[in-house]
Design a protein around this motif. Structure first.
Motif, PDB file in Angstrom:
ATOM      1  N   ILE A 119      -9.963  10.302  -5.641  1.00 34.29           N
ATOM      2  CA  ILE A 119      -9.554   9.243  -4.730  1.00 34.29           C
ATOM      3  C   ILE A 119      -9.952   9.666  -3.324  1.00 34.29           C
ATOM      4  N   PHE A 120     -10.549   8.739  -2.595  1.00 33.21           N
ATOM      5  CA  PHE A 120     -10.971   8.993  -1.225  1.00 33.21           C
ATOM      6  C   PHE A 120     -10.143   8.088  -0.304  1.00 33.21           C
ATOM      7  N   THR A 121      -9.571   8.665   0.709  1.00 30.62           N
ATOM      8  CA  THR A 121      -8.800   7.878   1.669  1.00 30.62           C
ATOM      9  C   THR A 121      -9.187   8.286   3.082  1.00 30.62           C
ATOM     10  N   VAL A 122      -9.004   7.380   4.004  1.00 28.98           N
ATOM     11  CA  VAL A 122      -9.191   7.708   5.414  1.00 28.98           C
ATOM     12  C   VAL A 122      -8.032   7.079   6.190  1.00 28.98           C
ATOM     13  N   ALA A 571       0.437  -7.003 -11.649  1.00 26.80           N
ATOM     14  CA  ALA A 571      -0.024  -7.400 -10.326  1.00 26.80           C
ATOM     15  C   ALA A 571       0.737  -6.572  -9.312  1.00 26.80           C
ATOM     16  N   MET A 572       0.031  -6.032  -8.313  1.00 27.89           N
ATOM     17  CA  MET A 572       0.642  -5.133  -7.338  1.00 27.89           C
ATOM     18  C   MET A 572       0.206  -5.513  -5.933  1.00 27.89           C
ATOM     19  N   LEU A 573       1.122  -5.371  -4.980  1.00 28.51           N
ATOM     20  CA  LEU A 573       0.798  -5.644  -3.586  1.00 28.51           C
ATOM     21  C   LEU A 573       1.819  -4.970  -2.688  1.00 28.51           C
ATOM     22  N   PRO A 574       1.401  -4.551  -1.486  1.00 29.88           N
ATOM     23  CA  PRO A 574       2.364  -4.000  -0.532  1.00 29.88           C
ATOM     24  C   PRO A 574       3.330  -5.088  -0.083  1.00 29.88           C
ATOM     25  N   LEU A 575       4.570  -4.710   0.164  1.00 29.49           N
ATOM     26  CA  LEU A 575       5.581  -5.678   0.567  1.00 29.49           C
ATOM     27  C   LEU A 575       6.396  -5.091   1.705  1.00 29.49           C
ATOM     28  N   GLN A 576       6.402  -5.795   2.811  1.00 31.83           N
ATOM     29  CA  GLN A 576       7.184  -5.377   3.962  1.00 31.83           C
ATOM     30  C   GLN A 576       8.409  -6.268   4.063  1.00 31.83           C
ATOM     31  N   SER A 577       9.570  -5.684   4.055  1.00 30.16           N
ATOM     32  CA  SER A 577      10.820  -6.445   4.084  1.00 30.16           C
ATOM     33  C   SER A 577      11.527  -6.223   5.407  1.00 30.16           C
ATOM     34  N   TRP A 578      12.414  -7.142   5.755  1.00 28.99           N
ATOM     35  CA  TRP A 578      13.172  -6.978   6.979  1.00 28.99           C
ATOM     36  C   TRP A 578      14.589  -7.507   6.807  1.00 28.99           C
ATOM     37  N   THR A 579      15.478  -6.948   7.621  1.00 25.27           N
ATOM     38  CA  THR A 579      16.869  -7.391   7.689  1.00 25.27           C
ATOM     39  C   THR A 579      17.139  -7.790   9.125  1.00 25.27           C
ATOM     40  N   GLY A 580      17.392  -9.064   9.357  1.00 24.96           N
ATOM     41  CA  GLY A 580      17.547  -9.533  10.722  1.00 24.96           C
ATOM     42  C   GLY A 580      16.271  -9.302  11.498  1.00 24.96           C
ATOM     43  N   GLY A 622       4.615   3.506   5.097  1.00 25.02           N
ATOM     44  CA  GLY A 622       4.538   2.244   4.382  1.00 25.02           C
ATOM     45  C   GLY A 622       3.311   2.191   3.497  1.00 25.02           C
ATOM     46  N   ILE A 623       3.486   1.727   2.259  1.00 24.08           N
ATOM     47  CA  ILE A 623       2.386   1.676   1.302  1.00 24.08           C
ATOM     48  C   ILE A 623       1.402   0.598   1.706  1.00 24.08           C
ATOM     49  N   ARG A 624       0.112   0.930   1.689  1.00 20.53           N
ATOM     50  CA  ARG A 624      -0.945  -0.002   2.046  1.00 20.53           C
ATOM     51  C   ARG A 624      -1.754  -0.473   0.835  1.00 20.53           C
ATOM     52  N   ARG A 625      -1.954   0.401  -0.141  1.00 23.47           N
ATOM     53  CA  ARG A 625      -2.815   0.067  -1.276  1.00 23.47           C
ATOM     54  C   ARG A 625      -2.246   0.637  -2.568  1.00 23.47           C
ATOM     55  N   CYS A 626      -2.625  -0.030  -3.687  1.00 20.73           N
ATOM     56  CA  CYS A 626      -2.272   0.428  -5.033  1.00 20.73           C
ATOM     57  C   CYS A 626      -3.557   0.576  -5.838  1.00 20.73           C
ATOM     58  N   VAL A 627      -3.621   1.621  -6.652  1.00 18.21           N
ATOM     59  CA  VAL A 627      -4.785   1.876  -7.508  1.00 18.21           C
ATOM     60  C   VAL A 627      -4.275   2.214  -8.896  1.00 18.21           C
ATOM     61  N   VAL A 636      -0.864   4.397  -1.885  1.00 18.28           N
ATOM     62  CA  VAL A 636      -1.439   5.102  -0.742  1.00 18.28           C
ATOM     63  C   VAL A 636      -0.743   4.672   0.542  1.00 18.28           C
ATOM     64  N   SER A 637      -0.358   5.651   1.350  1.00 18.51           N
ATOM     65  CA  SER A 637       0.145   5.412   2.692  1.00 18.51           C
ATOM     66  C   SER A 637      -0.447   6.469   3.614  1.00 18.51           C
ATOM     67  N   ASP A 638      -0.155   6.379   4.908  1.00 15.82           N
ATOM     68  CA  ASP A 638      -0.609   7.423   5.821  1.00 15.82           C
ATOM     69  C   ASP A 638       0.037   8.756   5.491  1.00 15.82           C
ATOM     70  N   GLY A 639       1.228   8.703   4.878  1.00 21.98           N
ATOM     71  CA  GLY A 639       1.950   9.928   4.587  1.00 21.98           C
ATOM     72  C   GLY A 639       1.495  10.665   3.354  1.00 21.98           C
ATOM     73  N   GLY A 640       0.848   9.958   2.410  1.00 21.53           N
ATOM     74  CA  GLY A 640       0.404  10.635   1.205  1.00 21.53           C
ATOM     75  C   GLY A 640       0.161   9.684   0.056  1.00 21.53           C
TER      76      GLY A 640
END
Length: 658
Positions: A119-122, A571-580, A622-627, A636-640
């Motif tokens: 896996i290659f990430t940048v 089916a997979m996708l990143p999901l950003q949730s919020w409270t208020g 925060g997760i950006r991609r799924c493989v 995949v996130s910036d953290g790992g």
């Protein structure tokens, strides 16, 4: 509130209406739209020929505020279609997922790639190589200094070569090139990296312009860059009239040398840097053009020993913002008067931005542009520079590359006319699909009158069927019969609440939609995944809808963030949730798509804390991609990277980056 729509989707107002199907549309005779305007490119014969013509054109279009306006100062069958039509385009059997792209076999840049073994990430300015079997980071290469870790980048891979694309990074200085790369207001940097051992940069190209997009067929990559003339205009004086400012700017344009328009670039390899520019004879122009923008196509073969070739680029004196590619053709579309995506929606609630979201460029105050899109086609079947084939135009404006589709010698183009653009009357807007001959780009047929008073939110062409979603208060999904290119027609229409901003083939007779649900008053409720039954194009139906309240997904405007794995129906996708008003981290939503509906499998999240590296840009977990690789899901996130069981979503491994 006025918001500029620049990508494949955004959260917008929605309404709630009952599901309905319109049966009589196909029999209605839509108004015929004039498609006789023909565009043709002409090559300059010499630099003298180019200079005299382009000076005049630019002087005619310069404004009192600069070149490009404010913000750029100083620079025939009625039978139902086969039920299997929607099954085409599904991913072939393989053991790992790849980037979700428009056309099979035509790769697109993204922040993560895999060859099934690595896996290659940048991210955060660092390229990493992760071994699948050992689940270890086996190669790391910092591409920019830590203080420039904010730099957004994407990847293209072929064998042991990676091409890293830094988009619009004016002022960014790659490591090892501090004294050699000329920072500019909108420079774009491309790095060629050798992956056969420890990753190392073997060549860098910095183009004077903004990256538009890139496409890869086999090992050959075509890079599209947009630049503006490099003309120093006199600064305005206090109380100077606009007419005097315009006069002085025109004088500066008419005195500028030809080099001001020639797209320039620098290539650094083996410690040697050379500056070059596209030759005048490699630049073409349509009969009508503004002289304020230039499109350049660079070619690089990742499998060849060579690096960037100074002889490969060709340019077109035209504006452009959308790239669409097939195995044999590269299309670049433009509006002759405006190069930004100009769709404007009043009172549009936008998704809460992520820390890693690319900033939106401010939109200049323009004059009302013509509602017409030019389409330029290049033949890319041969090695080396692409060959210009022809150009054409259609009414209206594109949403994104999914508005284009080449099939059986024809190009289908979906546009919206008179939409919520500057000076446009939204009540008079309507959409249509136009069919052009792919060789000559001359008109073949059209179907218009879709979604009156609305605009296109998503398009998908699958074989001889087209699907168009328009939206204002409801989400009409139109099914189109495209078997007779001279007489395309609407076969069915479905109205539901909310809207789909991305459409994806979902198996035999099924179509998936990703978008937002909304209340009757227009308040968005959260990310909605819809499963449509399109086995009968005359009567599309909704099978199932899944709603995750108070959430948004990057997949709504970037299809690369969406993965559908037909082998398991996941089916997979990143999901950003919020409270208020508080945004929570982005997790990965995993769904099971079956013939009868959509079920939630669960969520995958990354550890919330990282020690960080002290750089300017904070680490976003925060997760950006799924493989999908074998029986595991890699997120995949910036953290790992996290490895999860594809059935139970149980944790298998965590691979931290910092």
């Amino acid at each position: 509130m006025r918001t500029s729509i620049r990508t494949a989707g955004a959260i917008a107002l929605a309404g709630l209406l009952a599901t309905a199907c319109t049966e009589g549309r196909a029999a209605q005779a839509p108004p015929r739209v004039d498609l006789t305007d023909k565009v043709s490119l002409v090559s300059y014969t010499s630099c003298d020929d180019m200079l005299s013509d382009i000076r005049r054109k630019t002087a005619e279009n310069v404004t009192p505020w600069g070149v490009g306006g404010p913000g750029f100062y100083g620079l025939a069958e009625d039978a139902a279609l086969p039920a299997t039509a929607a099954a085409k385009g599904a991913a072939p059997d393989q053991s790992y997922s790849t980037t979700n792209v428009h056309e099979a076999g035509v790769d697109e840049p993204d922040l993560v790639k895999t060859d099934g073994q690595r896996i290659f990430t940048v991210s955060q300015g660092v390229l990493r190589v992760v071994d699948i079997d050992s689940r270890r980071v086996t190669g790391t290469l910092r591409l920019v200094p830590k203080e420039q870790s904010w730099a957004q980048a994407d990847l293209l891979i072929s064998g042991n070569r990676a091409l890293v694309l830094f988009e619009g990074m004016g002022g960014m200085i790659p490591l090892g090139a501090v004294a050699k790369v000329r920072p500019g207001p909108s420079g774009t940097t491309y790095m060629l990296v050798d992956l056969s051992g420890p990753p190392k940069v073997v060549a860098t190209m910095t183009a004077d312009g903004a990256h538009v997009d890139a496409r890869q067929v086999g090992s050959t990559v075509r890079l599209v860059v947009r630049s503006q003339p490099n003309i120093t205009l006199p600064p305005p004086k206090p109380d100077m009239s606009e007419s005097r400012m315009l006069e002085r700017n025109r004088e500066a344009v008419l005195a500028a040398p030809v080099n001001a328009w020639l797209p320039s670039f620098q290539i650094e390899s083996d410690g040697v840097t050379r500056t070059d520019a596209v030759k005048c004879e490699q630049i073409s122009h349509p009969a009508e053009y503004t002289g304020t923008s230039m499109l350049t196509v660079h070619t690089i073969d990742l499998a060849a020993d060579q690096t960037f070739s100074p002889d490969s680029p060709i340019s077109v004196a035209a504006d452009g913002d959308t790239v669409y590619g097939t195995a044999t053709s590269l299309y670049v579309t433009s509006n002759p008067r405006w190069w930004t995506r100009p769709m404007i929606i009043d009172d549009m609630p936008m998704p809460t931005p992520r820390a890693t979201d690319r900033p939106r460029k401010p939109s200049p105050t323009p004059t009302t542009p013509p509602e017409r899109t030019e389409v330029h086609r290049f033949d890319i079947t041969a090695a080396g520079s692409p060959r210009y084939v022809d150009s054409g135009s259609v009414p209206g404006r594109l949403l994104n590359q999914y508005s284009l589709s080449e099939s059986k010698g024809n190009l289908r183009v979906a546009t919206t006319s008179n939409s919520e653009t500057f000076g446009g009357n939204r009540e008079s807007s309507e959409s249509g699909v136009y069919v052009l001959d792919a060789t000559s780009l001359s008109p073949v047929g059209s179907v218009t009158g879709l979604g009156k008073g609305e605009r296109i939110y998503s398009v998908r062409f699958i074989g001889d069927v087209g699907y168009v979603v328009t939206f204002k208060q409801t989400d009409p999904l139109y099914a189109l019969d495209l078997r007779n290119p001279a007489d395309p027609k609407v076969t069915g229409e479905l109205k539901i609440s909310g809207y789909s901003s991305y459409l994806h083939p979902g198996g035999e007779g099924r179509l998936l939609g990703v978008g937002q649900e909304a209340t009757e008053s227009g308040q968005t409720l959260g990310t909605q995944i819809s499963l449509f039954d399109v086995s009968d194009p005359a009567s599309p139906k909704i099978v199932s809808r899944f709603l995750q309240e108070k959430s948004g997904s990057e997949a709504e405007w970037d299809p690369h963030a969406f993965v559908y794995w037909p082998q398991s129906g996941l089916a997979m996708l990143p999901l950003q949730s919020w409270t208020g008003d508080f945004v929570q981290g982005s997790s990965a939503l995993v769904l099971k798509v079956g013939d009868g509906g959509i079920d939630k499998v669960g969520m995958i999240s990354h550890p919330s804390k990282n020690k960080g590296d002290g750089s300017f840009a904070p680490v976003d977990n925060g997760i950006r991609r799924c493989v999908v690789i074998g029986d595991a899901i890699w997120t995949v996130s910036d953290g790992g990277l996290k490895v999860s069981d594809a059935t139970s979503l149980a944790d298998r491994a965590w691979i931290p980056f910092v």
